[in-house]
Design a protein around this motif. Structure first.
Motif, PDB file in Angstrom:
ATOM      1  N   LEU A  17       0.834  -1.212   0.000  1.00 18.77           N
ATOM      2  CA  LEU A  17       0.000   0.000   0.000  1.00 18.77           C
ATOM      3  C   LEU A  17       0.864   1.257   0.000  1.00 18.77           C
ATOM      4  O   LEU A  17       0.593   2.212  -0.722  1.00 18.77           O
ATOM      5  N   ARG A  18       1.921   1.252   0.794  1.00 18.98           N
ATOM      6  CA  ARG A  18       2.828   2.389   0.849  1.00 18.98           C
ATOM      7  C   ARG A  18       3.473   2.618  -0.511  1.00 18.98           C
ATOM      8  O   ARG A  18       3.554   3.746  -1.003  1.00 18.98           O
ATOM      9  N   ALA A  19       3.902   1.531  -1.171  1.00 15.18           N
ATOM     10  CA  ALA A  19       4.521   1.636  -2.490  1.00 15.18           C
ATOM     11  C   ALA A  19       3.519   2.143  -3.528  1.00 15.18           C
ATOM     12  O   ALA A  19       3.870   2.956  -4.395  1.00 15.18           O
ATOM     13  N   ALA A  20       2.276   1.683  -3.458  1.00 15.12           N
ATOM     14  CA  ALA A  20       1.245   2.140  -4.400  1.00 15.12           C
ATOM     15  C   ALA A  20       0.980   3.631  -4.212  1.00 15.12           C
ATOM     16  O   ALA A  20       0.853   4.379  -5.193  1.00 15.12           O
ATOM     17  N   ALA A  21       0.929   4.073  -2.968  1.00  9.29           N
ATOM     18  CA  ALA A  21       0.723   5.496  -2.689  1.00  9.29           C
ATOM     19  C   ALA A  21       1.894   6.311  -3.220  1.00  9.29           C
ATOM     20  O   ALA A  21       1.708   7.337  -3.888  1.00  9.29           O
ATOM     21  N   SER A  22       3.078   5.837  -2.966  1.00  5.86           N
ATOM     22  CA  SER A  22       4.278   6.531  -3.425  1.00  5.86           C
ATOM     23  C   SER A  22       4.321   6.609  -4.950  1.00  5.86           C
ATOM     24  O   SER A  22       4.672   7.651  -5.510  1.00  5.86           O
ATOM     25  N   ALA A  23       3.944   5.538  -5.607  1.00  8.08           N
ATOM     26  CA  ALA A  23       3.949   5.506  -7.072  1.00  8.08           C
ATOM     27  C   ALA A  23       2.986   6.543  -7.655  1.00  8.08           C
ATOM     28  O   ALA A  23       3.197   7.033  -8.767  1.00  8.08           O
TER      29      ALA A  23
END
Length: 91
Positions: A17-23
């Motif tokens: 989820l953190r990576a998706a938000a960052s992307a």
């Protein structure tokens, strides 16, 4: 506005989820707020369809027409946006 706190999310799910938000260039909070909005819209649509199904089940099936089904949907979802507003949704 309400506040939701979710505990005990597995580390790998949190990181995804953190990576998706960052992307998407968003904070995790902003991303999760957006995802919660999407889930709420899905839940409202599901509820509307269930109300229509229940209303149709109460009727004599031989009398169900496309027009009556559409009328039930219109009753469930409320009024359509003004004609001027629909142009922006036509894609």
């Amino acid at each position: 506005m309400a506040t939701i706190q979710i505990r005990d999310i597995p580390d790998e799910e949190y990181e995804a989820l953190r990576a998706a938000a960052s992307a998407e260039g968003k904070s995790l909070q902003s991303y999760m707020r957006e995802q919660a909005g999407f889930l709420a819209r899905v839940a409202r649509k599901r509820s509307a369809f269930e109300r229509v199904r229940a209303a149709l089940a109460e009727r004599d099936e031989s009398r169900v027409t496309a027009e009556s089904a559409l009328a039930d949907l219109d009753d469930s979802r409320g009024p359509w946006p003004a004609d001027g507003d629909t142009a922006q949704h036509d894609g």
